[in-house]
Motif scaffolding. Structure first.
Motif, PDB file in Angstrom:
ATOM      1  N   ASN A 154       8.119  21.059  -1.337  1.00 17.49           N
ATOM      2  CA  ASN A 154       7.355  22.286  -1.481  1.00 17.49           C
ATOM      3  C   ASN A 154       8.267  23.488  -1.357  1.00 17.49           C
ATOM      4  OD1 ASN A 154       4.445  21.856  -1.814  1.00 17.49           O
ATOM      5  ND2 ASN A 154       4.551  20.780   0.135  1.00 17.49           N
ATOM      6  N   GLN A 158      -3.603  23.880   1.277  1.00 20.20           N
ATOM      7  CA  GLN A 158      -2.668  24.070   0.169  1.00 20.20           C
ATOM      8  C   GLN A 158      -3.329  23.848  -1.181  1.00 20.20           C
ATOM      9  OE1 GLN A 158       0.764  21.472   0.280  1.00 20.20           O
ATOM     10  NE2 GLN A 158       1.236  21.789  -1.857  1.00 20.20           N
ATOM     11  N   LYS A 159      -4.112  22.796  -1.305  1.00 21.86           N
ATOM     12  CA  LYS A 159      -4.704  22.435  -2.597  1.00 21.86           C
ATOM     13  C   LYS A 159      -5.914  23.307  -2.936  1.00 21.86           C
ATOM     14  CE  LYS A 159      -1.736  19.053  -3.007  1.00 21.86           C
ATOM     15  NZ  LYS A 159      -0.631  19.098  -3.976  1.00 21.86           N
ATOM     16  N   SER A 210      -4.092  24.717  -6.521  1.00 18.58           N
ATOM     17  CA  SER A 210      -3.213  24.945  -5.368  1.00 18.58           C
ATOM     18  C   SER A 210      -2.827  26.417  -5.211  1.00 18.58           C
ATOM     19  CB  SER A 210      -1.943  24.108  -5.493  1.00 18.58           C
ATOM     20  OG  SER A 210      -2.201  22.747  -5.268  1.00 18.58           O
ATOM     21  N   GLU A 220       2.926  25.073  -4.176  1.00 20.97           N
ATOM     22  CA  GLU A 220       3.302  23.702  -4.516  1.00 20.97           C
ATOM     23  C   GLU A 220       4.808  23.541  -4.436  1.00 20.97           C
ATOM     24  OE1 GLU A 220       2.212  20.743  -5.146  1.00 20.97           O
ATOM     25  OE2 GLU A 220       0.092  21.203  -4.872  1.00 20.97           O
ATOM     26  N   GLY A 231       3.878  19.863  -8.344  1.00 22.25           N
ATOM     27  CA  GLY A 231       2.545  19.550  -8.850  1.00 22.25           C
ATOM     28  C   GLY A 231       2.592  18.233  -9.598  1.00 22.25           C
ATOM     29  N   SER A 247      -4.308  24.969 -14.599  1.00 26.36           N
ATOM     30  CA  SER A 247      -3.714  25.069 -13.266  1.00 26.36           C
ATOM     31  C   SER A 247      -3.525  26.516 -12.857  1.00 26.36           C
ATOM     32  CB  SER A 247      -2.361  24.370 -13.238  1.00 26.36           C
ATOM     33  OG  SER A 247      -1.692  24.599 -12.000  1.00 26.36           O
TER      34      SER A 247
END
Length: 396
Positions: free
Chosen positions: A117, A208-209, A278, A281, A284, A299
């Motif tokens: 990350n 996070q997501k 997210s 990331e 991903g 995304s």
């Protein structure tokens, strides 16, 4: 004679980094004697052909105070015993506890850590930052999952750029489609997936997501298009909040949290489009796997990864406040990560996410284009190329 290599990870349960560690260990067995060392118990969701050594120390139940210190001391003794006895030429670590052990025992051979990350987005506090700077200093090499994650290491942790190698995750398309061919979906879920246009997301149910942003955006689309559905695969600390939010929005029939699936690919293969919400990331990897399954992708343009995957020729510094029809998928503004109820109005970023979902539902030409583009992009993460990059880091 082949070299001895250790890959150390927390567990083999349901994390993306754990899955990558297990698969990398398998691929490297063709070139090295590989031991996959797992800190936690022997519960295993991810398969590997490498020799697996379970240390039996629960990562979740480290305890506090003296118990926590003793936990780390005991782990250190186990790792140093392994490094001394097996004389590993190289140890590769995934995630924080493994990389700390790797750094503490780095005098016994080459030490490499994989950064999953943008570290400054994940780890907060002065003490932890000092710890991480020391860990990175002790490493012989660092493998970063994306260019933005590398940039973060250079700017925030004083790591020299030439010490970092960017290597994307492997996408084993043959394995994925083999899993699809033998996958089984529960009868009630199979019937639900088989009707309408099903959007899907995979990943830990975490801050996070930020799956609540896609739930809130998707609900607006679902009211306009009753045949669309959203399947959320994963488990985590946000599960109760997500379930309550779905109830508040009266979306129980169109949005479902299906839990963790050891074979997510069969669900991806039944879906219409992949969603990713997210707020930060490393890359991903779920996006790459969705592409391998032929799914078009929507995304958030979070730091870091999605832009590298969906718009590889654009600047990493690009910031957007509207949807972007990128080369390989649709990018939307990153959401703020704040919890809201079903009664709160959509934020501007959620409105843009909603527009992107509507575009995929209503514009067949755009949908077909991104379905084809996803397949093309997924081909670029082949096993041989990625494994050879890892070998070059190990051997340098």
């Amino acid at each position: 004679m082949m070299k001895n290599i250790m890959i150390i990870t927390r567990a083999l349960t349901y994390g993306g980094a754990e899955r990558v560690a297990a698969s990398l260990a398998s691929y490297l067995t063709a070139y090295y004697n590989v031991d996959l060392v797992v800190i936690d118990g022997d519960k295993q969701s991810y398969h590997t052909t490498a020799n697996t050594i379970y240390l039996g120390q629960s990562v979740i139940h480290k305890g506090k105070g003296i118990n926590r210190i003793l936990w780390f001391v005991n782990l250190y003794k186990k790792i140093i015993r392994l490094r001394k006895s097996k004389k590993y030429e190289c140890v590769i670590s995934f995630l924080t506890e493994p990389e700390l052990m790797n750094a503490l025992t780095s005098q016994f051979g080459k030490s490499i850590t994989s950064i999953r990350n943008v570290r400054s987005s994940v780890v907060c506090g002065r003490i932890k930052k000092i710890r991480d700077k020391w860990v990175f200093f002790k490493m012989d090499g660092i493998v970063s999952l994306s260019e933005n994650a590398k940039k973060d290491l250079v700017e925030n942790y004083d790591v020299k750029p030439d010490k970092i190698r960017v290597i994307y995750n492997i996408c084993d398309k043959e394995y994925i489609w083999d899993e699809i061919s033998k996958g089984i979906i529960e009868n009630d879920i199979s019937e639900w997936l088989g009707s309408g246009k099903v959007f899907v997301t995979t990943g830990r149910l975490s801050e996070q997501k930020a799956q609540w942003h896609m739930i809130r955006a998707f609900a607006g689309v679902a009211k306009k298009h009753p045949d669309v559905k959203l399947a959320i695969l994963g488990r985590g600390e946000q599960e109760e909040y997500l379930s309550n939010l779905i109830g508040e929005l009266d979306m129980a029939e169109q949005i479902r949290v299906l839990g963790f699936k050891s074979n997510p690919y069969i669900y991806l293969s039944k879906a219409y489009c992949f969603l990713f919400s997210s707020v930060f990331e490393g890359l991903g990897n779920s996006i790459v796997e969705a592409m391998a399954c032929g799914l078009p992708v929507i995304s958030t343009d979070c730091n870091a990864g999605p832009r590298e995957l969906l718009s590889p020729d654009s600047s990493l510094e690009t910031k957007i406040d509207k949807i972007e029809l990128a080369e390989y998928g649709i990018l939307t503004p990153v959401c703020d990560g704040i919890h809201r109820s079903g009664n709160d109005a959509l934020t501007s970023a959620e409105e843009e996410l909603k527009k992107a979902i509507e575009l995929m539902v209503e514009n067949e030409a755009i949908y077909k284009n991104y379905k084809q583009k996803s397949t093309e992009r997924g081909e670029q993460f082949d096993i041989e190329s990625i494994v050879n990059q890892w070998i070059s880091v190990i051997e340098q």
